[in-house]
Write an enzyme that holds these catalytic residues in place. Structure first.
Site, PDB file in Angstrom:
ATOM      1  N   GLY A  12       0.838  -1.217   0.000  1.00 24.91           N
ATOM      2  CA  GLY A  12       0.000   0.000   0.000  1.00 24.91           C
ATOM      3  C   GLY A  12       0.862   1.253   0.000  1.00 24.91           C
ATOM      4  CB  SER A 127      -5.899   7.857  11.785  1.00 25.75           C
ATOM      5  OG  SER A 127      -6.465   9.024  11.224  1.00 25.75           O
ATOM      6  CE1 TYR A 152      -9.537   6.709   8.887  1.00 23.84           C
ATOM      7  CE2 TYR A 152      -9.068   4.446   8.266  1.00 23.84           C
ATOM      8  CZ  TYR A 152      -8.630   5.726   8.591  1.00 23.84           C
ATOM      9  OH  TYR A 152      -7.277   5.996   8.617  1.00 23.84           O
ATOM     10  CE  LYS A 156      -6.593   3.357  10.935  1.00 28.90           C
ATOM     11  NZ  LYS A 156      -5.585   2.312  10.648  1.00 28.90           N
ATOM     12  CG  ASN A 202      -7.019  10.519   0.732  1.00 28.81           C
ATOM     13  OD1 ASN A 202      -6.702   9.362   0.676  1.00 28.81           O
ATOM     14  ND2 ASN A 202      -7.658  11.019   1.784  1.00 28.81           N
ATOM     15  NE  ARG A 234      -8.568  17.355   7.370  1.00 31.34           N
ATOM     16  CZ  ARG A 234      -9.644  18.115   7.587  1.00 31.34           C
ATOM     17  NH1 ARG A 234      -9.483  19.336   8.094  1.00 31.34           N
ATOM     18  NH2 ARG A 234     -10.864  17.678   7.335  1.00 31.34           N
TER      19      ARG A 234
HETATM   20  C1  WQD Z   1      -8.085  16.758   3.071  1.00 32.85           C
HETATM   21  C2  WQD Z   1      -8.774  18.094   2.886  1.00 32.85           C
HETATM   22  C3  WQD Z   1     -11.099  17.954   2.298  1.00 32.85           C
HETATM   23  C4  WQD Z   1     -10.543  16.202  -1.667  1.00 32.85           C
HETATM   24  C5  WQD Z   1      -8.584  11.267   5.552  1.00 32.85           C
HETATM   25  C6  WQD Z   1      -8.684  10.321   6.713  1.00 32.85           C
HETATM   26  C7  WQD Z   1      -7.323  10.153   7.335  1.00 32.85           C
HETATM   27  C8  WQD Z   1      -6.387   9.652   6.291  1.00 32.85           C
HETATM   28  C9  WQD Z   1      -6.288  10.703   5.188  1.00 32.85           C
HETATM   29  C10 WQD Z   1      -6.185   7.279   5.896  1.00 32.85           C
HETATM   30  C11 WQD Z   1     -10.170  18.134   3.487  1.00 32.85           C
HETATM   31  C12 WQD Z   1     -10.275  18.596   1.177  1.00 32.85           C
HETATM   32  C13 WQD Z   1     -10.318  16.714  -0.395  1.00 32.85           C
HETATM   33  C14 WQD Z   1     -11.043  17.057  -2.686  1.00 32.85           C
HETATM   34  C15 WQD Z   1     -11.038  18.882  -1.132  1.00 32.85           C
HETATM   35  N1  WQD Z   1      -6.854   8.420   5.772  1.00 32.85           N
HETATM   36  N2  WQD Z   1     -10.554  18.035  -0.151  1.00 32.85           N
HETATM   37  N3  WQD Z   1     -11.262  18.376  -2.378  1.00 32.85           N
HETATM   38  O1  WQD Z   1     -10.279  13.691   5.053  1.00 32.85           O
HETATM   39  O2  WQD Z   1      -8.330  15.040   6.043  1.00 32.85           O
HETATM   40  O3  WQD Z   1      -8.231  12.545   6.035  1.00 32.85           O
HETATM   41  O4  WQD Z   1      -7.622  10.828   4.643  1.00 32.85           O
HETATM   42  O5  WQD Z   1      -5.137   7.078   6.398  1.00 32.85           O
HETATM   43  O6  WQD Z   1      -7.406   9.219   8.391  1.00 32.85           O
HETATM   44  O7  WQD Z   1      -9.535  10.885   7.691  1.00 32.85           O
HETATM   45  O8  WQD Z   1      -8.017  13.772   3.898  1.00 32.85           O
HETATM   46  O9  WQD Z   1      -7.254  14.246   1.606  1.00 32.85           O
HETATM   47  O10 WQD Z   1      -9.659  13.467   1.955  1.00 32.85           O
HETATM   48  O11 WQD Z   1      -9.002  15.757   2.654  1.00 32.85           O
HETATM   49  O12 WQD Z   1     -11.261  20.086  -0.883  1.00 32.85           O
HETATM   50  O13 WQD Z   1     -11.280  16.654  -3.850  1.00 32.85           O
HETATM   51  O14 WQD Z   1      -8.937  18.326   1.491  1.00 32.85           O
HETATM   52  O15 WQD Z   1     -12.327  18.638   2.462  1.00 32.85           O
HETATM   53  O16 WQD Z   1     -10.378  19.423   4.029  1.00 32.85           O
HETATM   54  P1  WQD Z   1      -8.823  13.849   5.289  1.00 32.85           P
HETATM   55  P2  WQD Z   1      -8.493  14.250   2.449  1.00 32.85           P
END
Ligand code: WQD
Length: 344
Positions: A12, A127, A152, A156, A202, A234
């Site tokens: 992964g 996480s 999810y 964790k 993501n 983030r």
């Molecule tokens: C980041 C920011 C979205 C996509 C999750 C899990 C975490 C880990 C990482 C596994 C947010 C914004 C996103 C898009 C956007 N998972 N966004 N447009 O949700 O913070 O974390 O993934 O290990 O445990 O919770 O990550 O990358 O999805 O989003 O604006 O097309 O980007 O709203 O603010 P997230 P993300």
């Protein structure tokens, strides 16, 4: 004699980068993965990067007999890094039972088998989702664990508790729980990186696929949050820096340097970045203009979270070193390499 480490989910995204760093540190690595969300070609790419081909078994951690046989076949495994899990927040809301069975069942099998095979340590992939929306920022390991926002995130939290209860019951297991923030970027070789199946959930894979023309436009999910520019914040951490934290944790367990049988560390940069800030850094760092629009909020998103990484910095002697510019350039180089290889 090289110490043998088992890496579950090792083909992964984070797993593959961690295998590279473990090999660079002189460990003998065994990978198991059920390939439900990755590809065995990653083994070739790891070998290209390090010159060492890790042992690989296609295996599901839910297969108790298969796992038992694995530990028998690869005698002398000293510790496990457990990445194997389903990890899509949105999907977990649609398919909670798949997440509870997979993420919890896998860990229970591992914890039952470790003492039987003399495996003394586990590094668990946790996480920052366990914190939910923290009351105070930056968030420390002492922050209260809040009700999970998704199945999810709940798995964790439950898994951390299962590990604690197992250790408390007297099991001869030492554990380090690493709470990741947002892993992004790709290996500097551009031979290993994030390769999501289908439409990326993501931010960064969607962003680089938009920049290269696979996606028409990136939607920024909300600019009406209570943050300086209205978009979510983030703590984005370079995946290689994150991988190195796992090697430090394994060393700590094997060298018996832990101060408790279960230790928890935030693995983040300590720097919060908004989505819009990140887009602008990407454009500056790569010279590539990004086509994006402001869209509605995404259900389940928390507003802002970033780490206080001082405990990991001090106790582990680990720090995220890589600039955001270099991190985003690595993600872009990976996307370019994928096109060159005809993969995306
Ligand atoms: C980041 C920011 C979205 C996509 C999750 C899990 C975490 C880990 C990482 C596994 C947010 C914004 C996103 C898009 C956007 N998972 N966004 N447009 O949700 O913070 O974390 O993934 O290990 O445990 O919770 O990550 O990358 O999805 O989003 O604006 O097309 O980007 O709203 O603010 P997230 P993300």
């Amino acid at each position: 004699m090289k110490e043998k480490i088992l890496v579950t989910g090792g083909t992964g995204y984070i797993g593959s980068h961690t295998v590279i760093e473990l090999q660079n540190a002189g460990y003998d690595v065994v990978i198991i993965d059920n390939l439900s969300n990755s590809n065995a070609d990653v083994i070739d790419n790891i070998e290209q990067v390090t010159g060492i081909r890790p042992a690989f078994e296609k295996l599901d951690c839910l297969d108790y007999e298969g796992m038992d046989a694995l530990f028998t076949k690869y005698k002398g495994i000293k510790a496990v890094i457990h990445f194997a899990a389903s990890k899509a927040v949105g999907e977990s809301v649609q398919k909670p039972l798949l997440y509870y069975r997979n993420n919890i069942g896998s860990l229970v099998n591992l914890l039952e088998l470790m003492p039987k095979h003399g495996v003394e340590g586990i590094v668990f992939s946790s996480s920052c989702t366990v914190y939910g929306q923290p009351d105070e920022l930056p968030v420390t390991e002492k922050a209260p664990i809040k009700k999970a926002e998704s199945p999810y995130g709940n798995t964790k939290q439950i898994n951390e508790q299962i590990i604690r209860d197992t250790v408390t019951s007297g099991a001869p297991i030492n554990a380090i729980l690493l709470r990741y923030f947002n892993p992004i970027g790709a290996h500097p070789s551009a031979l290993v990186g994030e390769l999501p199946n289908g439409v990326p959930q993501n931010l960064i894979p969607f962003l680089t696929q938009t920049a290269i023309g696979i996606r028409e436009k990136l939607s920024v999910f909300g600019n009406d949050y209570n943050t300086p520019d209205g978009s979510c914040i983030r703590d984005y951490i370079y995946v290689v820096d994150l991988a190195k934290a796992h090697v430090v944790a394994i060393n700590r367990i094997l060298e018996k340097k832990q101060k408790a049988q279960v230790e928890v560390f935030n693995i983040g940069t300590g720097r919060g970045l908004s989505v819009l800030e990140l887009i602008h850094i990407f454009e500056t760092a790569t010279g590539v203009k990004l086509n994006y629009q402001i869209a509605g909020r995404r259900a389940g998103d928390i507003e802002q979270v970033w780490a206080n990484p001082e405990l990991a910095n001090k106790e582990l002697g680990w720090k995220a070193e890589t600039s955001m510019e270099d991190t985003l350039r690595s993600a872009w180089n990976w996307q370019l390499k994928l096109r060159e290889r005809g993969i995306q």
